[in-house]
Write a protein that holds these residues in place. Structure first.
Motif, PDB file in Angstrom:
ATOM      1  N   THR A   2       0.837  -1.207   0.000  1.00  0.00           N
ATOM      2  CA  THR A   2       0.000   0.000   0.000  1.00  0.00           C
ATOM      3  C   THR A   2       0.866   1.249   0.000  1.00  0.00           C
ATOM      4  N   ALA A   3       2.026   1.185   0.663  1.00  0.00           N
ATOM      5  CA  ALA A   3       2.956   2.311   0.598  1.00  0.00           C
ATOM      6  C   ALA A   3       3.436   2.504  -0.842  1.00  0.00           C
ATOM      7  N   GLY A   4       3.725   1.382  -1.516  1.00  0.00           N
ATOM      8  CA  GLY A   4       4.106   1.461  -2.917  1.00  0.00           C
ATOM      9  C   GLY A   4       2.997   2.046  -3.778  1.00  0.00           C
ATOM     10  N   SER A   5       1.746   1.717  -3.458  1.00  0.00           N
ATOM     11  CA  SER A   5       0.624   2.273  -4.198  1.00  0.00           C
ATOM     12  C   SER A   5       0.495   3.773  -3.953  1.00  0.00           C
ATOM     13  N   ALA A   6       0.749   4.205  -2.702  1.00  0.00           N
ATOM     14  CA  ALA A   6       0.758   5.647  -2.425  1.00  0.00           C
ATOM     15  C   ALA A   6       1.832   6.332  -3.265  1.00  0.00           C
ATOM     16  N   ALA A   7       2.979   5.654  -3.417  1.00  0.00           N
ATOM     17  CA  ALA A   7       4.033   6.191  -4.275  1.00  0.00           C
ATOM     18  C   ALA A   7       3.550   6.316  -5.712  1.00  0.00           C
ATOM     19  N   ARG A   8       2.761   5.342  -6.154  1.00  0.00           N
ATOM     20  CA  ARG A   8       2.279   5.403  -7.546  1.00  0.00           C
ATOM     21  C   ARG A   8       1.282   6.541  -7.734  1.00  0.00           C
ATOM     22  N   VAL A   9       0.528   6.875  -6.674  1.00  0.00           N
ATOM     23  CA  VAL A   9      -0.336   8.060  -6.766  1.00  0.00           C
ATOM     24  C   VAL A   9       0.527   9.296  -7.000  1.00  0.00           C
ATOM     25  N   GLY A  10       1.623   9.402  -6.223  1.00  0.00           N
ATOM     26  CA  GLY A  10       2.546  10.497  -6.452  1.00  0.00           C
ATOM     27  C   GLY A  10       3.180  10.424  -7.823  1.00  0.00           C
ATOM     28  N   MET A  11       3.441   9.203  -8.262  1.00  0.00           N
ATOM     29  CA  MET A  11       4.047   8.972  -9.568  1.00  0.00           C
ATOM     30  C   MET A  11       3.103   9.375 -10.705  1.00  0.00           C
ATOM     31  N   ILE A  12       1.789   9.277 -10.438  1.00  0.00           N
ATOM     32  CA  ILE A  12       0.790   9.693 -11.424  1.00  0.00           C
ATOM     33  C   ILE A  12       0.630  11.208 -11.428  1.00  0.00           C
ATOM     34  N   LEU A  13       0.555  11.795 -10.225  1.00  0.00           N
ATOM     35  CA  LEU A  13       0.297  13.232 -10.122  1.00  0.00           C
ATOM     36  C   LEU A  13       1.515  14.072 -10.487  1.00  0.00           C
ATOM     37  N   GLY A  14       2.701  13.667 -10.002  1.00  0.00           N
ATOM     38  CA  GLY A  14       3.892  14.474 -10.218  1.00  0.00           C
ATOM     39  C   GLY A  14       4.214  14.760 -11.675  1.00  0.00           C
ATOM     40  N   PRO A  15       4.189  13.756 -12.559  1.00  0.00           N
ATOM     41  CA  PRO A  15       4.533  14.015 -13.951  1.00  0.00           C
ATOM     42  C   PRO A  15       3.572  14.932 -14.703  1.00  0.00           C
ATOM     43  N   TRP A  16       2.425  15.273 -14.105  1.00  0.00           N
ATOM     44  CA  TRP A  16       1.503  16.203 -14.765  1.00  0.00           C
ATOM     45  C   TRP A  16       1.889  17.662 -14.500  1.00  0.00           C
ATOM     46  N   LEU A  17       2.752  17.913 -13.535  1.00  0.00           N
ATOM     47  CA  LEU A  17       3.115  19.297 -13.215  1.00  0.00           C
ATOM     48  C   LEU A  17       3.719  20.018 -14.409  1.00  0.00           C
ATOM     49  N   TYR A  18       4.725  19.392 -15.016  1.00  0.00           N
ATOM     50  CA  TYR A  18       5.433  20.070 -16.099  1.00  0.00           C
ATOM     51  C   TYR A  18       4.564  20.294 -17.341  1.00  0.00           C
ATOM     52  N   PRO A  19       3.885  19.260 -17.879  1.00  0.00           N
ATOM     53  CA  PRO A  19       3.070  19.526 -19.076  1.00  0.00           C
ATOM     54  C   PRO A  19       1.896  20.451 -18.801  1.00  0.00           C
ATOM     55  N   ALA A  20       1.368  20.441 -17.577  1.00  0.00           N
ATOM     56  CA  ALA A  20       0.185  21.256 -17.283  1.00  0.00           C
ATOM     57  C   ALA A  20       0.542  22.706 -17.003  1.00  0.00           C
ATOM     58  N   ALA A  21       1.656  22.962 -16.331  1.00  0.00           N
ATOM     59  CA  ALA A  21       1.916  24.320 -15.861  1.00  0.00           C
ATOM     60  C   ALA A  21       3.339  24.814 -16.107  1.00  0.00           C
ATOM     61  N   GLY A  22       4.168  24.020 -16.761  1.00  0.00           N
ATOM     62  CA  GLY A  22       5.491  24.496 -17.097  1.00  0.00           C
ATOM     63  C   GLY A  22       6.557  24.173 -16.066  1.00  0.00           C
ATOM     64  N   LEU A  23       7.774  24.557 -16.382  1.00  0.00           N
ATOM     65  CA  LEU A  23       8.948  24.182 -15.601  1.00  0.00           C
ATOM     66  C   LEU A  23       8.853  24.627 -14.143  1.00  0.00           C
ATOM     67  N   TYR A  24       8.413  25.864 -13.912  1.00  0.00           N
ATOM     68  CA  TYR A  24       8.485  26.392 -12.551  1.00  0.00           C
ATOM     69  C   TYR A  24       7.388  25.863 -11.643  1.00  0.00           C
ATOM     70  N   ALA A  25       6.419  25.146 -12.209  1.00  0.00           N
ATOM     71  CA  ALA A  25       5.443  24.447 -11.360  1.00  0.00           C
ATOM     72  C   ALA A  25       6.120  23.361 -10.542  1.00  0.00           C
ATOM     73  N   LEU A  26       7.294  22.903 -11.002  1.00  0.00           N
ATOM     74  CA  LEU A  26       8.036  21.880 -10.266  1.00  0.00           C
ATOM     75  C   LEU A  26       8.555  22.384  -8.921  1.00  0.00           C
ATOM     76  N   ALA A  27       8.407  23.674  -8.647  1.00  0.00           N
ATOM     77  CA  ALA A  27       8.778  24.206  -7.336  1.00  0.00           C
ATOM     78  C   ALA A  27       7.926  23.601  -6.221  1.00  0.00           C
ATOM     79  N   ALA A  28       6.789  22.993  -6.579  1.00  0.00           N
ATOM     80  CA  ALA A  28       5.975  22.296  -5.576  1.00  0.00           C
ATOM     81  C   ALA A  28       6.715  21.093  -4.987  1.00  0.00           C
ATOM     82  N   VAL A  29       7.659  20.562  -5.737  1.00  0.00           N
ATOM     83  CA  VAL A  29       8.381  19.359  -5.294  1.00  0.00           C
ATOM     84  C   VAL A  29       9.185  19.601  -4.018  1.00  0.00           C
TER      85      VAL A  29
END
Length: 382
Positions: free
Chosen positions: A335-362
């Motif tokens: 389940t911890a690995g699945s929580a990681a996959r949620v992050g793995m799904i959400l994180g890669p949308w930052l750059y295409p959705a809002a550009g490079l500097y949206a990665l400052a959320a990381v």
């Protein structure tokens, strides 16, 4: 058989345990990280734009999310080695099938299947090595296991740099399906270990909640940055494709000393302080990478990020199995690995959705991780 913690465990030489399990971990890492290079190499031929690439990444990550919990629970019931070999076969064969795709939708479908095996293998192998290691070296052994991820990252960069230009990405992926043969090595070299059933699965929610946040934040940032880094270097910084592969190959080397430092510190000062140091270092280096103004700054910040962030992964993989009882460890770590996959799904949308500097959320997410770590007990040599 030996006993510690009141449970009988197979006797396996530690070097063999770590080496054999580590090569399987290497193959998993190579396959996961190779996707970022596949997206660059196949873009023109398959007609992949940013959103089509995002759909492929999403399919891959959904497969990993499902696979982590499903195979983690199966390993509690069927045994760690059996599920280890099954997941390796699944993603190896799917990697070969990737060579046959004709468009982005077919690529997404194949990566969904590959993701099931990739997501399933990691929590199972981490639990397996933790369970068969003596308490005084358990944390070190799992971090060393996780260090094989850096070798897999190097292998992925090497495949892209050396094989893709010479053989083409399709032939290269077809050959990588040969990793399926490694299942026979696992069966010959490692014993089965199946936890004794103990009725219900009383996983403590008060431990799961901070663990889920740690894994989600870690994966959100790692995959949000690293899966897009080759594309960012080409689009935002103007590097050529081959220069990008070279950049990734050089900076990835920093992961190895990061893992080795973490392996030393988890047994020396404990899980919690080591995790805090590596997450704070990750946050600082990620911020530096995002705002780098020239190539030397890019190299320096990427090297620091590889050092700290992959060390953080090692600590988290060592720490998490120790927080839960053995008969539900596969489920809890899954389940911890699945929580990681949620992050793995959400994180890669930052750059295409809002550009490079949206990665400052990381780095902002990573700054909160030490508080979550200190909400959990210290498990050094327990």
């Amino acid at each position: 058989m030996l006993k510690w913690g009141g449970v009988a465990r197979p006797v396996v030489p530690e070097l063999r345990l770590i080496a054999v399990a580590g090569v399987g971990w290497l193959f998993d890492a190579m396959d996961v990280l190779l996707l970022s290079y596949i997206l660059v190499a196949s873009a023109a031929e398959l007609g992949l734009g940013v959103w089509e690439k995002s759909a492929v990444v999403l399919a891959n990550n959904l497969g990993m999310l499902i696979g982590a919990t499903a195979f983690g629970r199966l390993s509690d019931r069927l045994g760690r080695r059996a599920v280890f070999t099954a997941t390796l076969l699944l993603y190896s064969l799917a990697t070969s099938a990737t060579a046959l795709v004709k468009n982005g939708w077919e690529l997404a479908a194949v990566r969904l299947i590959a993701g099931l095996g990739l997501g399933g293998e990691l929590p199972v192998v981490a639990s397996y090595v933790s369970e068969l290691s003596p308490p005084e070296r358990r944390g070190r052994n799992v971090v060393v296991l996780e260090s094989f991820w850096s070798l897999g990252a190097l292998a992925a960069a090497a495949v892209a740099y050396f094989l893709f230009p010479r053989l083409g990405w399709r032939t290269s992926l077809l050959l990588l399906g040969l990793t399926a043969l490694y299942a026979a090595v696992i069966r010959a070299a490692l014993p089965e270990h199946k936890p004794a059933p103990r009725g219900a699965a009383p996983v403590e929610a008060r431990r799961l909640y901070p663990v889920w946040y740690i894994w989600l934040a870690l994966a959100f940032g790692y995959y949000g940055v690293f899966l897009w880094l080759p594309t960012i270097l080409v689009r935002e910084r103007g590097l050529a494709e081959v220069q990008t592969y070279q950049f990734m190959l050089i900076t990835t080397v920093a992961q190895i000393p990061g893992y080795l430092t973490a392996a030393y510190l988890v047994e020396r000062i404990g899980r919690r302080p080591t995790a805090a140091v590596f997450f704070l270092g990750s946050a600082a280096s990620a911020a530096a990478l995002i705002y780098s103004a020239d190539l030397p700054q890019l190299y320096a910040s990427a090297i620091a990020l590889n050092f700290f962030n992959l060390g953080a992964w090692g600590v988290v993989y060592a720490y998490t199995p120790e927080l839960f009882p053995e008969h539900v460890r596969g489920l809890a770590v899954g389940t911890a690995g699945s929580a990681a996959r949620v992050g793995m799904i959400l994180g890669p949308w930052l750059y295409p959705a809002a550009g490079l500097y949206a990665l400052a959320a990381v780095p902002l997410l990573w700054l909160a991780v030490p508080a979550a770590v200190y909400a959990l007990p210290e498990t050094k040599r327990r």
